[in-house]
Each structure stands twice: as C-alpha cells, then as structure tokens.
Design a protein around this motif. Sequence first.
Motif, PDB file in Angstrom:
ATOM      1  N   ILE A 172       4.989   0.886 -12.357  1.00  0.00           N
ATOM      2  CA  ILE A 172       3.610   0.076 -11.416  1.00  0.00           C
ATOM      3  C   ILE A 172       3.986   0.663 -10.248  1.00  0.00           C
ATOM      4  CG2 ILE A 172       3.581  -1.972 -13.077  1.00  0.00           C
ATOM      5  CD1 ILE A 172       5.618  -2.591  -9.347  1.00  0.00           C
ATOM      6  N   ALA A 173       4.888   1.216  -9.782  1.00  0.00           N
ATOM      7  CA  ALA A 173       4.961   2.178  -8.324  1.00  0.00           C
ATOM      8  C   ALA A 173       5.734   3.254  -8.439  1.00  0.00           C
ATOM      9  CB  ALA A 173       5.651   0.968  -7.382  1.00  0.00           C
ATOM     10  N   ILE A 174       5.967   3.975  -7.536  1.00  0.00           N
ATOM     11  CA  ILE A 174       7.463   4.978  -7.589  1.00  0.00           C
ATOM     12  C   ILE A 174       7.598   5.247  -5.626  1.00  0.00           C
ATOM     13  CG2 ILE A 174       7.793   7.386  -7.354  1.00  0.00           C
ATOM     14  CD1 ILE A 174       5.575   8.026  -9.927  1.00  0.00           C
ATOM     15  N   LEU A 175       9.001   4.951  -5.769  1.00  0.00           N
ATOM     16  CA  LEU A 175       9.295   4.462  -4.508  1.00  0.00           C
ATOM     17  C   LEU A 175      10.406   6.262  -4.369  1.00  0.00           C
ATOM     18  CD1 LEU A 175      10.672   1.317  -4.218  1.00  0.00           C
ATOM     19  CD2 LEU A 175       8.570   2.077  -4.209  1.00  0.00           C
ATOM     20  N   ALA A 176      10.080   6.332  -2.781  1.00  0.00           N
ATOM     21  CA  ALA A 176      11.689   7.321  -2.199  1.00  0.00           C
ATOM     22  C   ALA A 176      11.800   6.769  -1.398  1.00  0.00           C
ATOM     23  CB  ALA A 176      10.005   8.705  -2.043  1.00  0.00           C
ATOM     24  N   ASP A 177      13.520   7.461  -1.694  1.00  0.00           N
ATOM     25  CA  ASP A 177      14.719   6.714  -1.111  1.00  0.00           C
ATOM     26  C   ASP A 177      14.648   7.853   0.320  1.00  0.00           C
ATOM     27  OD1 ASP A 177      15.511   9.116  -1.944  1.00  0.00           O
ATOM     28  OD2 ASP A 177      17.013   8.034  -2.255  1.00  0.00           O
ATOM     29  N   SER A 178      15.484   7.478   1.608  1.00  0.00           N
ATOM     30  CA  SER A 178      15.456   8.436   2.775  1.00  0.00           C
ATOM     31  C   SER A 178      15.784   9.862   2.845  1.00  0.00           C
ATOM     32  CB  SER A 178      16.928   7.471   3.509  1.00  0.00           C
ATOM     33  OG  SER A 178      18.052   7.708   2.353  1.00  0.00           O
ATOM     34  N   LEU A 194       1.200  -1.397  -0.278  1.00  0.00           N
ATOM     35  CA  LEU A 194       0.009   0.187  -0.181  1.00  0.00           C
ATOM     36  C   LEU A 194       0.991   0.843  -0.255  1.00  0.00           C
ATOM     37  CD1 LEU A 194      -2.599  -0.800   2.341  1.00  0.00           C
ATOM     38  CD2 LEU A 194      -2.778  -1.337  -0.210  1.00  0.00           C
ATOM     39  N   LYS A 195       0.311   2.342  -0.330  1.00  0.00           N
ATOM     40  CA  LYS A 195       0.855   3.513  -0.698  1.00  0.00           C
ATOM     41  C   LYS A 195       1.274   4.328   1.350  1.00  0.00           C
ATOM     42  CE  LYS A 195       0.253   8.507  -1.596  1.00  0.00           C
ATOM     43  NZ  LYS A 195      -0.613   9.360  -2.105  1.00  0.00           N
ATOM     44  N   GLY A 196       2.134   4.382   1.235  1.00  0.00           N
ATOM     45  CA  GLY A 196       3.053   5.005   2.731  1.00  0.00           C
ATOM     46  C   GLY A 196       3.764   3.848   3.439  1.00  0.00           C
ATOM     47  N   GLU A 197       3.327   2.388   2.433  1.00  0.00           N
ATOM     48  CA  GLU A 197       4.517   1.217   3.443  1.00  0.00           C
ATOM     49  C   GLU A 197       6.140   1.395   3.134  1.00  0.00           C
ATOM     50  OE1 GLU A 197       3.627  -2.372   2.749  1.00  0.00           O
ATOM     51  OE2 GLU A 197       1.529  -2.105   3.319  1.00  0.00           O
ATOM     52  N   GLU A 198       6.383   1.394   4.018  1.00  0.00           N
ATOM     53  CA  GLU A 198       8.401   0.648   3.781  1.00  0.00           C
ATOM     54  C   GLU A 198       8.655  -0.400   3.785  1.00  0.00           C
ATOM     55  OE1 GLU A 198      10.025   1.647   7.792  1.00  0.00           O
ATOM     56  OE2 GLU A 198       9.651   4.417   7.087  1.00  0.00           O
ATOM     57  N   VAL A 199       9.914  -0.860   2.291  1.00  0.00           N
ATOM     58  CA  VAL A 199       9.758  -1.792   1.668  1.00  0.00           C
ATOM     59  C   VAL A 199      11.771  -1.472   1.424  1.00  0.00           C
ATOM     60  CG1 VAL A 199       7.986  -1.973   0.318  1.00  0.00           C
ATOM     61  CG2 VAL A 199       9.462  -0.182  -0.451  1.00  0.00           C
ATOM     62  N   THR A 220      16.060   1.969   2.528  1.00  0.00           N
ATOM     63  CA  THR A 220      14.223   1.747   2.918  1.00  0.00           C
ATOM     64  C   THR A 220      13.795   2.684   2.434  1.00  0.00           C
ATOM     65  OG1 THR A 220      14.771   1.244   5.407  1.00  0.00           O
ATOM     66  CG2 THR A 220      12.950   1.556   4.710  1.00  0.00           C
ATOM     67  N   TYR A 221      13.112   1.998   1.311  1.00  0.00           N
ATOM     68  CA  TYR A 221      12.410   3.508   0.910  1.00  0.00           C
ATOM     69  C   TYR A 221      10.800   3.358   1.318  1.00  0.00           C
ATOM     70  CZ  TYR A 221      16.363   2.594  -2.709  1.00  0.00           C
ATOM     71  OH  TYR A 221      17.272   2.961  -3.034  1.00  0.00           O
ATOM     72  N   THR A 222      10.528   4.548   0.445  1.00  0.00           N
ATOM     73  CA  THR A 222       8.447   4.526   1.099  1.00  0.00           C
ATOM     74  C   THR A 222       8.111   4.910  -0.619  1.00  0.00           C
ATOM     75  OG1 THR A 222       9.670   5.711   2.492  1.00  0.00           O
ATOM     76  CG2 THR A 222       6.392   6.257   1.857  1.00  0.00           C
ATOM     77  N   ILE A 223       6.620   3.680  -0.209  1.00  0.00           N
ATOM     78  CA  ILE A 223       5.571   4.212  -0.883  1.00  0.00           C
ATOM     79  C   ILE A 223       5.225   4.873  -1.793  1.00  0.00           C
ATOM     80  CG2 ILE A 223       3.600   2.572  -2.296  1.00  0.00           C
ATOM     81  CD1 ILE A 223       5.027  -0.040  -1.051  1.00  0.00           C
ATOM     82  N   LYS A 224       5.593   6.306  -2.731  1.00  0.00           N
ATOM     83  CA  LYS A 224       5.004   6.940  -2.884  1.00  0.00           C
ATOM     84  C   LYS A 224       3.970   6.802  -3.767  1.00  0.00           C
ATOM     85  CE  LYS A 224       7.407  10.153  -1.426  1.00  0.00           C
ATOM     86  NZ  LYS A 224       6.732  10.796   0.039  1.00  0.00           N
TER      87      LYS A 224
END
Length: 585
Positions: free
Chosen positions: A174-180, A124-129, A156-160
């Motif tokens: 299929i997803a955009i991730l944001a790093d620290s 889900l959006k907002g999860e850390e992966v 660690t990345y956060t699902i944007k």
Amino acid sequence: MPTKGKVKGIIANLVIVEADGPVAQNEICMIGMDGTELMAEVIKIQNNRAFVQVFESTRGLKVGTEVDFTGSMLEVTLGPGILSRNYDGLQNDLDRLEGVFLKKGERNFPLDENAEWKYKPLALKGEEVVAGSWLGEVTENWMPHKIMVPFKFSGTYTIKWMAPSGDYKINEVIAILADSKGNEHKVTMVQKWPVKLPVKAYRNKVRPFRIMETGIRVIDTLNPMTEGGTGFIPGPFGCGKTVLQHALSRQAEADMVVIAACGERANEVVEIFTEFPELIDARTGRKLIERTTIIANTSSMPVAAREASVYTAMTIAEYYRSMGLKILLLADSTSRWAQALREMSNRMEELPGPDAFPMDLPAIISNYYSRAGYVILNNGNSGSITFIGTVSPAGGNLKEPVTESTKKTARCFYALSQQRSDSKRYPAIDPIDSYSKYLEYDEVKEYISANISPDWVDDVIKTRDVLLKGREAQEQINILGDDGVPVDYHVRFWKSEVVDFIVLQQDGFDVVDRLTPIARQKFMLDKILGVIDTEMKFESFDQVASWFKKLINLFKQMNYSSFKSDEFNNYLKEIDQMLTEISGR
C-alpha cells in the motif's frame, strides 16, 4: 548459518539445549518431535547451554532431539482483523483450530489473508514519516483502523508511492518508503512486533489526568480510575473478580477492550467466549465482541503459555493505542502468571524469594504495568491503555507477594471483601481498604474541579469518613447490643448504610442501575450528603431503623428510575418530605 542444538535435559516444560552457535535471550527455537515442531523461548543462557521454556506439552520428548534457533523473538502479527478474534497466548486463532482440543505443534496465521479491506490513504506522496505514522485507514467492524509505518523502522522516511483508495488484501503493498540513503521499503497492512519489547510509536508519555467513566459507582465516585491509569482487583475466590471485569469491559469509556484470560479455569474462559458475542455494548448499542479481542490461556495449558498471553495482549493493546484509541486491557488473573514465573524459576534452581516466587517478581510486575499509560503520538493525537488486573491470593491473603508487589505499582487498589460478598453486597469492593492514588494528583484534581465539581474530592473524603464512622458504630452496637449504645450510634450507622446501599451497591442486571453516568452520580451523592448533614430527632433505635429502611427503599427506587424522569422526581419529593418531617423544620 542458523544456530542449531540438541536437547540435553527435560524438566516438565523446561528444556536444556546444548547450542552449537550464538543464542540470544528471549530467542525463539523450534524443537522437532514426532513430525511436528514445539515452539520454545530462551529464558536463560549458561555457556553453550540454553534453558528454554516450551509453550506446549513436552510429553514424549527425548534427549538428543534436534533444535533449530530462529534468530527472532516471540512476535505478534499486527494488522486489520484482530478485533472480535479469540486467540491463544501464541496468537493462534482458536476458532480456526480443528477439533475440541489443541493439537501439539498446531499453529495458524492469526489474520485473514484473503479478506479485502476498503483502504483510504491518509498521507501523500513526498511526505516525511517515522515509525508509527499513519499512512492510511480501513474500517474494522465499525472502528477506524490505521495502517502505520512499521514500528521497527528507525529514522525518517519519505513516501515514494502511495496506493490509491480501493480494496486491498493485507499482504498487498500500500506504500513504498525511501530511507535517508535512498533505499526503498515496501509496506503492507501487516507488521510484526516482539511481545516483550514495548511498541514505541509516540512522542512522549504523560501523567494520566482524565477520569475514565466505568458506570460503576463504587469506582467512579470513591476510587476513580483515570484514562491510561493502572489498577488491580485482589480478593478471595467467589467474590466477583471476573464478574466485575465483565462489567468494566461492557461499560467502561473505552474504544476497544483486550481481555487476557491468563490462567483462569476453562469454564470461566468458555463463559467469555459464549457471553461476549451476545452482550450489547451499553455505550454503542452494538455487540460487545465487535470491539473486543480475547487472549485465552486456561489453567490447563502449559505454564509458559501464561506468560506469553499477558505480553501478547499488551502488545496488541499498544498497537491500537498507536491509532489514537482508548484501550481497556483486563488480565484475569495475574496470580496465575506469577505462579508460572515461580514454576520456571524453581525448575532453573534460582534463589527463591518470598513464598518461592522469583526474587525479581516486583520488577517484572512493575515493568509490565508501566507499559500502560496515556501517550501523545508523533502526529499530536493521543491514545491510552488503561490496565486493570485481577489477583487471586491464596486464602484471600492480601499480604502475599503477588498482591504486595502489584500494590507497589498499580495506582488503584480495589480490594474485594469476603464479608461483603457473603452478605450479597455487590460489587464487593471494600470502600475502606480500597483507594485511588489518582485523587492525590494535582492534574486529576484540576480535571475533576473543571468537569465534575470543585467540591468533588472533599465530598469523596467526607463520604469515606461517613463509612468509616458507620463501621465503628456497627462494631459498638454488635458488642454492646442495640439498647446498650446511644441513639446517635444507630443514626451514624444507618447514615453509612444509606451510602452503602445507594452508592456502593449496584444491580448489574438492571438496565438503568448497572450503568450510572458521572452526572447522575454527582446528583445522587449531593442528595445523600444532604441526608448525612440533616439533624434528625429520634426517640428510640427502633424508630431509627424503620425510618432509614423506608428512606433507603425510596433511594433504591430512584436508582432503578431513569434520571430526572417523572418517576425519579416523585421519589425525590417523597425523600425531601421525609427529611423535612424528621428534622422538625
């Protein structure tokens, strides 16, 4: 500026390149030739000279040819669509190549970029992966294929943003991730990974403890393989290494099979291509090819491609293991891979080891086998790679360097016997010389005690002892003659024959006998050990032979009958009646 170079020397598929800038070990370079580009890998660096192994024929290559270094290592492309594919060692899709023969410099993309996959998000959006975390899922053939955070991501990345359920092509985001640091990274269904760097997408690796059922009695009963374990099958030519691997791939308790045909003869590889699409998976009832990927590299291809094929196969297996699947990886034959290493080592004039193999051959084999294993993933799920390689020692010599080096690493040793093969006793695994070190693990003993029987390990040791004593009795009978030894020697020999015919031998063409579940193996072993423990009264060796031949025939009919069916039970009653009569009870 990318590093460039020029060819300064050519020794078969070893090319010496003078570089004008920095070059890294295992870096890929492209050598221009007649309008095409030959792919090569740096395997040694001396000052400004790079020794590269070319994955294709160098016939016609000239000194002075320009070389471009890519700055990347040999990689595989990972994503939906790998299952049911036939690749070469460089992951070219063989079914999409034009013509009968491989053309020099011809390459293609290993996945179908136009196919659409029904995508379902799992995060889900907002999860850390982290690297290897499951973002979503598509269905590949009938298996769930996880779309993961690329393995090269660190931290660690956060699902944007996460794509909703729907049909997508592999190159669509299929997803955009944001790093620290807040930088955004777009993720598609495709990722790349260097084949000589283990895919690290798990929390830790643990000692294997679960028995992996293969349905082959001589393996499951006497020398069990564990899920995530390692083993190898050495033996002379014609003893059934390839056939045994085919049986394992069809019957073993695995979600996916990866076959690395690394240097076998072309006709054997063609058999895989033609047979696997027609074989029915004994466990699912579907086509076996639906859960199989084949990496083909025949003995007629350049030796450098053999090395690439084994690493490509392992990396694909690691990718699917990161999805929480049980993978069976089969390599046929690692001797050809070792011979390729020897050829390249000799061309570089390195100090030779035994039989001219590289001095570090044991380390190379050990590092490769260590990439198999049972792992706990970052999300708590588990996955495994069970690796079984074959070794083709020249002249059947099991003391040669490749066999000895592999023996130090693999936990299971399935030695094929020329004598058993010649006498048509299949599978031709020698029950005395073969072993499974997993039976020494406390974790495995506990698993067997809880899931099969508390007495199972003791029964296996007892069965091996019966076979050993039977072999000794046979040697005495052969030396002294039938009437030159006591009747007890004949009884001892024929009791071992019961074990041989009913446990060790198996009919791969019979629907029932070719796949024996562990519950049935336990039942039959208990019954056979009951025969072993029975006190028998015979007057002559002729009576011994005729009585045991009848008994063995009844047991064989049981093996061909469905477990605990009326037919099976009728044969069981006849056996019990024979034992009652011969013991005088």
